[in-house]
Design an enzyme around this catalytic site. Structure first.
Site, PDB file in Angstrom:
ATOM      1  N   CYS A 146      -2.188   5.426  -0.047  1.00 29.40           N
ATOM      2  CA  CYS A 146      -3.493   5.738   1.019  1.00 29.40           C
ATOM      3  C   CYS A 146      -3.300   7.524   1.068  1.00 29.40           C
ATOM      4  CB  CYS A 146      -3.027   5.344   2.511  1.00 29.40           C
ATOM      5  SG  CYS A 146      -4.207   5.932   3.622  1.00 29.40           S
ATOM      6  N   ASN A 163       0.840  -1.086  -0.104  1.00 31.72           N
ATOM      7  CA  ASN A 163      -0.056   0.104  -0.011  1.00 31.72           C
ATOM      8  C   ASN A 163       0.893   1.288  -0.005  1.00 31.72           C
ATOM      9  OD1 ASN A 163      -1.775   1.961   0.385  1.00 31.72           O
ATOM     10  ND2 ASN A 163      -2.733   1.149   2.435  1.00 31.72           N
TER      11      ASN A 163
HETATM   12  C1  LIG Z   1     -12.854   2.181   5.591  1.00 30.54           C
HETATM   13  C2  LIG Z   1     -11.949   1.911   4.651  1.00 30.54           C
HETATM   14  C3  LIG Z   1     -10.861   1.526   5.146  1.00 30.54           C
HETATM   15  C4  LIG Z   1      -9.516   1.287   4.043  1.00 30.54           C
HETATM   16  N1  LIG Z   1      -8.207   0.903   4.327  1.00 30.54           N
HETATM   17  C5  LIG Z   1      -7.494   0.493   3.493  1.00 30.54           C
HETATM   18  C6  LIG Z   1      -6.303  -0.061   3.890  1.00 30.54           C
HETATM   19  O1  LIG Z   1      -6.016  -0.327   5.041  1.00 30.54           O
HETATM   20  N2  LIG Z   1      -5.336  -0.219   2.792  1.00 30.54           N
HETATM   21  C7  LIG Z   1      -5.536  -0.114   1.593  1.00 30.54           C
HETATM   22  O2  LIG Z   1      -4.749  -0.383   0.634  1.00 30.54           O
HETATM   23  N3  LIG Z   1      -6.732   0.335   1.229  1.00 30.54           N
HETATM   24  C8  LIG Z   1      -7.683   0.767   2.079  1.00 30.54           C
HETATM   25  N4  LIG Z   1      -9.026   1.365   1.614  1.00 30.54           N
HETATM   26  C9  LIG Z   1      -9.244   1.435   0.307  1.00 30.54           C
HETATM   27  C10 LIG Z   1      -9.862   0.280  -0.241  1.00 30.54           C
HETATM   28  O3  LIG Z   1      -9.143  -1.021  -0.279  1.00 30.54           O
HETATM   29  C11 LIG Z   1     -10.022   0.329  -1.852  1.00 30.54           C
HETATM   30  O4  LIG Z   1      -9.055   0.610  -2.569  1.00 30.54           O
HETATM   31  C12 LIG Z   1     -11.232   1.450  -2.119  1.00 30.54           C
HETATM   32  O5  LIG Z   1     -12.142   1.844  -1.047  1.00 30.54           O
HETATM   33  C13 LIG Z   1     -11.982   1.586  -3.432  1.00 30.54           C
HETATM   34  O6  LIG Z   1     -12.916   0.571  -3.385  1.00 30.54           O
HETATM   35  P1  LIG Z   1     -14.292   0.250  -3.010  1.00 30.54           P
HETATM   36  O7  LIG Z   1     -15.221   1.500  -3.682  1.00 30.54           O
HETATM   37  O8  LIG Z   1     -14.828  -1.010  -3.243  1.00 30.54           O
HETATM   38  O9  LIG Z   1     -14.313   0.588  -1.411  1.00 30.54           O
HETATM   39  C14 LIG Z   1      -9.918   1.378   2.693  1.00 30.54           C
HETATM   40  C15 LIG Z   1     -11.156   1.930   2.408  1.00 30.54           C
HETATM   41  C16 LIG Z   1     -12.276   2.039   3.328  1.00 30.54           C
HETATM   42  C17 LIG Z   1     -13.309   2.520   2.664  1.00 30.54           C
END
Ligand SMILES: Cc1cc2nc3c(=O)[nH]c(=O)nc-3n(C[C@H](O)[C@H](O)[C@H](O)COP(=O)(O)O)c2cc1C
Length: 301
Positions: free
Chosen positions: A124, A121
């Site tokens: 972020c 990652n």
């Molecule tokens: C509450 C939350 C926590 C997340 N934590 C991480 C994380 O720890 N590491 C990471 O690479 N992405 C994290 N993400 C991003 C998601 O993995 C993803 O890339 C992003 O939300 C887009 O996909 P989605 O629309 O299906 O949620 C997080 C997203 C959300 C909503």
């Protein structure tokens, strides 16, 4: 029909849990694997413990949510116990983060025997202390992190990219040149903000956070489409997926597999079985025999 092989790892279907949602404990990851996901990705963890931001860390907006959790993490020593307790029903992916290439490679070396794949990652949008997108927005830092990790471990390494850059393909090519096995696109979009109408105060304690959910899907799709056209490594698409039709679009754009995050908050982990049933039905109706036949179809036009 739905099976795929990604970097030599076999999956029963192309869906994975996205990092950060239901990925903090072995119990929740095992639950997701029982619900039909093809693979599970842990919440991102770091070398040392990190408390993350104070509440509120998530807020709903039109078309999705904004979150600024700040990559809270119990640290690798504690998280290793969770990885050891995974049931192994589906491939296990550890998502890791750090502030330097050395930190990334140290964590990767410590956990490589416990997982099938590692996802870096570097993307972020609300990380603290030089972690996260500060790395993934710089092609040299990206190269250095990926290269050091690849030199240190023998499990396949995926690199998760941020859409919050001027030229995504430049970063993707840099990660590929450093030897990554695949790319995951995209981490949350932004940062964005939501303000309380009564008090005038930004709702998240960090004020800004990353946007996820259905509203970001067209951007995630464009990122996959653009990256597919210039790289040769498999892509994992993520961003706004909530049904089988969304998955088909990502496959057509060039993703070999997909991840689901925010939609689980609304629909629960049962969404994986629902997506897979819908995808199989679509494939039968459209006479596809394998997932790979669908990958990149949109590029024929
Ligand atoms: C509450 C939350 C926590 C997340 N934590 C991480 C994380 O720890 N590491 C990471 O690479 N992405 C994290 N993400 C991003 C998601 O993995 C993803 O890339 C992003 O939300 C887009 O996909 P989605 O629309 O299906 O949620 C997080 C997203 C959300 C909503």
């Amino acid at each position: 029909m739905m099976e795929i092989e990604l970097f030599g790892v076999k999956m029963k279907n192309p869906t994975m849990l996205a990092a950060g949602v239901m990925g903090s404990t072995a119990a929740s990851l095992n639950w997701v694997s029982r619900c039909g996901a093809g693979a599970v990705v842990s919440k991102s963890f770091s070398k040392m413990p990190n408390k993350g931001y104070k509440n509120p860390t998530t807020v709903e907006v039109n078309g999705g949510i904004i979150n600024a959790i700040g990559l809270s993490s119990p640290g690798v020593e504690t998280f290793k116990k969770e990885l050891e307790s995974l049931n192994g029903e589906v491939p296990k992916i550890a998502s890791i983060y750090g502030a330097t290439p050395e930190e990334f490679s140290q964590i990767a070396s410590e956990i490589e025997d416990l997982v099938d794949l590692i996802e870096l990652n570097i993307s972020c949008p609300h990380a603290m202390g030089g972690c996260g997108a500060a790395i993934g927005q710089d092609k040299e830092l990206t190269f250095n992190v990926v290269k050091l990790v690849k030199d240190a471990v023998s499990v396949p390494v995926m690199v998760k990219l941020t859409p919050n850059v001027t030229d995504l393909t430049e970063i993707a090519l840099s990660a590929e040149k450093a030897g990554c096995d695949g790319l995951t696109l995209i981490n949350s979009l932004g940062p964005g903000i939501k303000i309380d109408l009564e008090t005038g105060r930004p709702i998240l304690s960090n004020k800004f956070g990353g946007m996820s959910g259905p509203a970001i899907k067209p951007i995630a799709l464009r990122c996959v489409f653009e990256t597919y056209a210039v790289t040769n490594v498999p892509l994992v698409g993520v961003g706004g997926i909530s049904n089988a039709q969304d998955v088909v679009e990502f496959l057509y754009a060039g993703a070999s597999a997909v991840q689901v995050g925010t939609a689980i908050m609304e629909m629960g982990p049962e969404i994986f079985a629902e997506i897979c049933t819908g995808l199989e039905k679509f494939m039968i109706e459209h006479e596809f025999d394998s997932i790979s036949e669908m990958v990149g179809l949109a590029h024929e036009f």
